[in-house]
Scaffold this motif. Sequence first.
Motif, mmCIF file in Angstrom:
data_model
loop_
_atom_site.group_PDB
_atom_site.id
_atom_site.type_symbol
_atom_site.label_atom_id
_atom_site.label_comp_id
_atom_site.label_asym_id
_atom_site.label_seq_id
_atom_site.Cartn_x
_atom_site.Cartn_y
_atom_site.Cartn_z
ATOM 1 N N GLY A 1 9.911 -10.966 4.622
ATOM 2 C CA GLY A 1 8.606 -10.597 4.087
ATOM 3 C C GLY A 1 8.736 -10.048 2.683
ATOM 4 N N SER A 2 7.616 -9.815 2.052
ATOM 5 C CA SER A 2 7.631 -9.273 0.698
ATOM 6 C C SER A 2 6.393 -8.408 0.478
ATOM 7 C CB SER A 2 7.662 -10.408 -0.329
ATOM 8 O OG SER A 2 6.506 -11.214 -0.206
ATOM 9 N N TRP A 3 6.522 -7.467 -0.440
ATOM 10 C CA TRP A 3 5.362 -6.684 -0.841
ATOM 11 C C TRP A 3 5.457 -6.375 -2.321
ATOM 12 C CZ3 TRP A 3 6.267 -1.489 -2.375
ATOM 13 C CH2 TRP A 3 7.515 -0.953 -2.006
ATOM 14 N N ARG A 4 4.306 -6.188 -2.947
ATOM 15 C CA ARG A 4 4.242 -5.980 -4.382
ATOM 16 C C ARG A 4 3.359 -4.776 -4.677
ATOM 17 N NH1 ARG A 4 2.663 -10.640 -5.616
ATOM 18 N NH2 ARG A 4 0.436 -10.280 -5.859
ATOM 19 N N HIS A 5 3.826 -3.932 -5.569
ATOM 20 C CA HIS A 5 3.085 -2.732 -5.954
ATOM 21 C C HIS A 5 2.734 -2.823 -7.436
ATOM 22 C CE1 HIS A 5 3.009 1.944 -6.414
ATOM 23 N NE2 HIS A 5 1.798 1.411 -6.430
ATOM 24 N N ASN A 6 1.452 -2.903 -7.744
ATOM 25 C CA ASN A 6 0.988 -2.937 -9.131
ATOM 26 C C ASN A 6 0.921 -1.502 -9.634
ATOM 27 O OD1 ASN A 6 -0.729 -2.942 -11.488
ATOM 28 N ND2 ASN A 6 -1.387 -5.006 -10.906
ATOM 29 N N LEU A 7 1.808 -1.150 -10.559
ATOM 30 C CA LEU A 7 1.887 0.235 -11.021
ATOM 31 C C LEU A 7 0.696 0.623 -11.891
ATOM 32 C CD1 LEU A 7 5.691 0.472 -11.920
ATOM 33 C CD2 LEU A 7 4.530 1.004 -9.770
ATOM 34 N N VAL A 8 0.005 -0.342 -12.434
ATOM 35 C CA VAL A 8 -1.149 -0.041 -13.283
ATOM 36 C C VAL A 8 -2.382 0.262 -12.426
ATOM 37 C CG1 VAL A 8 -2.707 -0.925 -15.049
ATOM 38 C CG2 VAL A 8 -0.272 -1.451 -15.166
ATOM 39 N N THR A 9 -2.642 -0.589 -11.445
ATOM 40 C CA THR A 9 -3.837 -0.419 -10.615
ATOM 41 C C THR A 9 -3.551 0.327 -9.316
ATOM 42 O OG1 THR A 9 -3.506 -2.522 -9.439
ATOM 43 C CG2 THR A 9 -4.732 -2.592 -11.524
ATOM 44 N N ARG B 1 -0.329 2.926 0.339
ATOM 45 C CA ARG B 1 0.671 3.594 -0.491
ATOM 46 C C ARG B 1 2.057 3.061 -0.158
ATOM 47 N NH1 ARG B 1 -1.391 8.026 -3.070
ATOM 48 N NH2 ARG B 1 -3.429 8.774 -2.358
ATOM 49 N N SER B 2 2.934 3.069 -1.156
ATOM 50 C CA SER B 2 4.278 2.538 -0.963
ATOM 51 C C SER B 2 5.096 3.387 -0.002
ATOM 52 C CB SER B 2 5.004 2.441 -2.314
ATOM 53 O OG SER B 2 5.062 3.701 -2.946
ATOM 54 N N ARG B 3 4.706 4.640 0.189
ATOM 55 C CA ARG B 3 5.466 5.507 1.109
ATOM 56 C C ARG B 3 5.487 4.947 2.526
ATOM 57 N NH1 ARG B 3 1.601 10.764 1.034
ATOM 58 N NH2 ARG B 3 1.850 10.312 -1.202
ATOM 59 N N PHE B 4 4.519 4.073 2.844
ATOM 60 C CA PHE B 4 4.476 3.437 4.163
ATOM 61 C C PHE B 4 5.790 2.725 4.454
ATOM 62 C CE2 PHE B 4 3.971 -0.756 6.129
ATOM 63 C CZ PHE B 4 3.571 -0.413 7.408
ATOM 64 N N PHE B 5 6.387 2.082 3.443
ATOM 65 C CA PHE B 5 7.582 1.282 3.644
ATOM 66 C C PHE B 5 8.832 2.145 3.809
ATOM 67 C CE2 PHE B 5 4.545 -1.187 1.203
ATOM 68 C CZ PHE B 5 4.417 -2.299 2.010
#
Length: 217
Positions: free
Chosen positions: A133-141, A164-168
């Motif tokens: 799997g993959s996930w992407r975090h847009n640091l601007v939005t 939130r990225s803390r989920f991962f």
Amino acid sequence: MDTIPGLVAIMTTRGEVELVNQQVLDYFGRTLDDLKQWGTSDAIHPDDLPGAIAAWTHSVETGAPYGFEHRIRRADGAYRWFQSRGKPLRDAEGRVVRWYNLLTDIDERKQTEEKLQRSEAFLLEAQSMSHTGSWRHNLVTGELTVSPEVLRLRGVPAGFSPRRSRFFFASMHPDDRPRCSEAYEAAQTHGATSPPTIASSFPTARPSTCIRLAIRS
């Protein structure tokens, strides 16, 4: 009107074609009288015609600006995607006296979007088959985009959308969580010319519990 670099049509208060520029006649290869029957001809792709009629009818009845994307038939028989936008001209008392419509060719954009959608579909299928799997975090939005397989591997209920990225990091082994989190924070703050690949373990819905976390800035 013929000097405007686009397909322009002037419509009556009842939504009927009154006048078009030469570009419209050249594109369709039809006469003005032919184009006045657009709602019952093949000028608009059959799959798009009902939606176009409904949207246009709504605008004529309410006076709201018109906007719709649909395929229209070129003189050689090929259909191309166009964005159709219409705005009313009103008199001093606010009554609609005429409509101005502009057709803009967006076929190249639509083709690109369709290719991207097919590419994304192939990627999701490959991830499902390989259990990755993959996930992407847009640091601007701050937006998180997560592939379905990531959630399935974690046994997360369908429809759940982590914000939130803390989920991962929450489901990682306690011994691995600090260094994974630090590497991720460093990539966000400073960027990474050679993104780290970190092995970590966490409970999943599958017997195998080892993943590899690739952090890319």
